[in-house]
Write an enzyme that holds these catalytic residues in place. Sequence first.
Site, short mmCIF file in Angstrom:
data_model
loop_
_atom_site.label_atom_id
_atom_site.label_comp_id
_atom_site.label_asym_id
_atom_site.label_seq_id
_atom_site.Cartn_x
_atom_site.Cartn_y
_atom_site.Cartn_z
N TYR A 289 -15.93 69.59 -133.32
CA TYR A 289 -15.60 68.37 -134.26
C TYR A 289 -14.98 69.31 -135.40
O TYR A 289 -15.34 70.20 -136.22
CB TYR A 289 -16.51 67.62 -134.77
CG TYR A 289 -16.17 66.71 -135.58
CD1 TYR A 289 -15.81 65.58 -135.51
CD2 TYR A 289 -16.05 67.15 -137.06
CE1 TYR A 289 -15.57 64.44 -136.39
CE2 TYR A 289 -15.80 66.41 -138.25
CZ TYR A 289 -15.64 64.89 -137.80
OH TYR A 289 -15.18 64.17 -138.80
N GLU B 65 -9.16 63.53 -138.35
CA GLU B 65 -10.16 64.38 -137.62
C GLU B 65 -9.84 64.46 -136.04
O GLU B 65 -8.97 63.74 -135.60
CB GLU B 65 -11.53 63.09 -137.52
CG GLU B 65 -12.03 62.64 -136.47
CD GLU B 65 -13.43 61.82 -136.80
OE1 GLU B 65 -13.97 61.90 -137.78
OE2 GLU B 65 -13.49 60.98 -135.93
#
Length: 377
Positions: free
Chosen positions: A101, A189
């Site tokens: 991530y 993101e």
Amino acid sequence: MNLHEYQARDILKRHGIPVPDGDVAETPDQARAIAQRLGGKVVVKAQVHAGGRGKAGGVKLAAQPDEAAAHASRILGMTIKGLTVHKVLVAPATDIASESYVGIIVDRGSQRPVLMVSDAGGIDIEEVAGTTPERIHRLAIDPRYGLLPHQGLGLALRLYRDLAQARSAAAIMANLYAAFYAVGASLAEINPLAVTPDGRVVALDAKIVIDDNELGRRPEIAALRDTSAEAPSEVQAREAGLTFVKLDGSVGCCVNGAGLAMATMDLVKYYGGAPANFLDIGGSSNPQKVVDALRIITADPHVKAILFNIFGGITRGDDVANGIVQATRQFPLAVPLVIRLTGTNEAEAVQILRQAGFSALTDMDEAVRQAVAQAAA
Ligand code: GDP
Ligand code: MN
């Protein structure tokens, strides 16, 4: 403003981040044609403003074009977190060796953009934060200097042992920060940032939220708005010039001024209720805004009581009162109305309301208590 994955991917691609090819389809036939053009295995992905699409069945792998069309026909029209899917992204399927991530948010605490990375990719970052917070690494970026090369590489080395992969990830972080800054994002993101079996690092998902205050000077970004993907009440409110955020409680709130609107929501919570919305009719005085606000609030079936909290300064109480009365002539309110109103033209307002059969309170606590009680009754 939320962007779709396919829009966010385009932005990342323009900033040099490796993103698989792909295209958007609105019908199963279009999905089949894209899969045919791409050749090989593809992934069909719901395009809605919600995370967790994978878990909800909105992300499916297809071995050949007919299967892609079949997945598309199942995913199109599906609802994910209350949002209907109108488009799917069809992209070449990537083989995944590991998922991590990488994200950037504007952090209030440090008053800076914060880069967050985790080796627990593919899972909601909120979940990682809750269960294994030690697997999230953070870095506050000084906007004067941006993300410095050694900082990016330092974080990347927490994700990858392999130096070549870490360098690729560091370059992606630098480009993500550039993209974040360029489009006026409040969040950007990549989850998952995947490593392929042959060691390439690619962005398999992209999420960008644009700060609404940045849209005025970025018409090309504002043009990416997809109103069909937004809550209808929020679209109506924006068009009516109201600041409105839909929430999931039962007390509809109609307030003048953002600060008072926030205080009202706090007080609703304090007295045991839950606000159905944030709504600021603004400082201007215009009965039509009140009519529009009531139309939007009453359309929400979860609303069990409506609370007006007006502190008249520039906003005139009589205008608000006239708006309430006009609204009741145009459509039924169906739920109890509690009105707290003080300030400019208060006496006129009380008079107008009384003639229409409404009463007004001046005490804010009392009004909120009554609205919460009515919503619970
Ligand atoms: P989200 O659930 O809304 O975050 O949607 P994602 O785009 O992140 O997809 C969910 C999951 O599907 C990812 O974490 C991956 O595990 C998987 N996935 C997405 N794209 C691919 C792909 O190209 N190949 C493979 N094998 N899995 C994928
Ligand atoms: Mn994802």
